[in-house]
Structures are given as structure tokens and as C-alpha cells.
Design a protein around this motif. Structure first.
Motif, short mmCIF file in Angstrom:
data_model
loop_
_atom_site.label_atom_id
_atom_site.label_comp_id
_atom_site.label_asym_id
_atom_site.label_seq_id
_atom_site.Cartn_x
_atom_site.Cartn_y
_atom_site.Cartn_z
N PRO A 161 -5.05 0.98 -2.13
CA PRO A 161 -3.67 0.99 -1.61
C PRO A 161 -3.51 1.88 -0.38
O PRO A 161 -2.73 1.56 0.52
CB PRO A 161 -2.85 1.51 -2.79
N GLY A 179 0.81 -1.21 0.00
CA GLY A 179 0.00 0.00 0.00
C GLY A 179 0.84 1.26 0.00
O GLY A 179 0.60 2.18 -0.79
N VAL A 204 0.47 3.81 -3.25
CA VAL A 204 -0.40 4.98 -3.09
C VAL A 204 0.03 6.05 -4.09
O VAL A 204 1.21 6.36 -4.23
CB VAL A 204 -0.33 5.53 -1.64
N ALA A 240 -4.59 -0.07 2.58
CA ALA A 240 -3.59 -1.11 2.87
C ALA A 240 -2.37 -0.49 3.57
O ALA A 240 -1.80 -1.09 4.49
CB ALA A 240 -3.17 -1.82 1.59
#
Length: 184
Positions: free
Chosen positions: A177, A127, A131, A180
Motif C-alpha cells: 500500500p 494506498g 497504509v 501504491a
């Protein structure tokens, strides 16, 4: 117990592939596979190297021992089998057409280390890295793999579709993401 997540190099591939083979669960009954979880498909050194060169592979270590892995790749690398059928399924959904996505899986944690936050650490690293680059991570899980479905739902992944390939039913799941990244 200290867990670290990193990108593997070529010297890690044999250990990753060995863990994948052990986690296939071919020696288990259908009920045990559903309960324990399993990795499907076969990956060799060349395929894994290709994944490493793309969006990448992540490994988790506890005190220097490889305890888990997660493979990611881009949709253009899904050229056959269930990964290709996954992309076809997503392309059939108009709301999915403009989403920047990566594919996630297979992923696995050595059974001796389950319940110790290994997958959480792997997902957090994925993640954080993705991102801003991607809007969505997408995966497919065979319906018979009850353990994997439960674990991924536990980490906030939600069902966005399904498909069948060679008489096996699969659930399509996705995750953000950014969400996460907050797991780790």
C-alpha cells in the motif's frame, strides 16, 4: 481534464455496475479479450453494497463523469469462487500467514479514459487509505487477461503464486500500500 477519486454512495452503484457489465467483454473474441482486458465474475447491487460497507469501493471521475472504479474487501468476505481459492492459495504459503492484507479487484477504467492516469489515481487513493492498516494488497488475474496482467505489473505488482479454478488459470499478485500511495 480533472480526475478526482472518492468513495461512492448508494446512488453511484448503478453506474459502477453498468461500467462493470460493459467491461466484461462478452462480445469480444478470446484474442480481443486478452488484448483489451476484461472483468470477470458478476456483482449485483447487494454485493457491491456489502463491499462498500467493508474496506470499500473507490471511484474515479473526470469532470463529473464516473470513469473508473476499484473494489477492495477483506479476506473474510471471500466466501466462494476464485476469491476463496485465492485465500486458500495464500494460506498454503507459510510466509503469507501473518500478513495483514486486503483484496483488490475487480477494478476497471472506461476504455475512453484509458491512458489518462485513472487507475494510477485509484491505486494512489487506495494506498494512502490503507497504509498502516494493511501490509499487502492481493489480487488475482486470469492468465488469459493479458492486458490486466501487463497493467498491474506496470504499477509494480508482482506475482506471488497461482491457482486453478474450474479449468481457468489465475496469477496471484501483491502490492505494498505504501508504494501504491506514491503513484498518485
Amino acid at each position: 481534464m480533472t480526475t478526482t477519486v472518492r468513495r461512492p454512495d448508494a446512488t453511484d452503484r448503478p453506474a459502477i455496475l453498468a461500467l462493470m457489465r460493459r467491461m466484461r467483454g462478452t462480445d469480444l473474441s478470446a484474442e480481443e479479450r486478452a488484448r483489451e482486458g476484461f472483468i470477470q465474475g458478476r456483482m449485483d447491487d447487494e454485493m457491491l453494497a456489502g463491499m462498500q460497507a467493508g474496506t470499500g469501493v473507490f471511484v474515479a471521475e473526470v469532470d463529473g463523469d464516473l470513469t473508473g472504479f476499484a473494489v477492495t474487501f477483506t479476506p473474510d468476505m471471500a466466501v466462494s469462487g476464485p476469491p476463496q481459492r485465492l485465500i486458500e492459495t495464500l494460506d498454503e504459503q507459510p510466509q503469507q500467514s501473518r500478513i495483514r492484507r486486503f483484496l483488490y479487484g475487480p477494478a476497471g477504467v472506461d476504455p475512453r479514459f484509458r491512458g489518462h492516469g485513472i487507475l494510477r489515481a485509484l491505486l494512489g487513493a487506495i494506498g494512502r487509505e490503507f497504509v498502516g492498516r494493511f501490509d499487502q494488497g492481493v489480487l488475482f488475474v486470469e492468465e488469459a487477461n493479458e492486458k490486466s496482467l501487463a497493467v498491474h505489473r506496470h504499477y509494480g505488482m508482482h506475482t506471488i503464486g497461482d491457482f486453478t479454478f474450474r479449468d481457468r488459470s489465475y496469477v496471484v499478485m501483491s502490492f505494498d500500500p505504501a508504494a501504491a500511495a506514491e503513484l498518485a
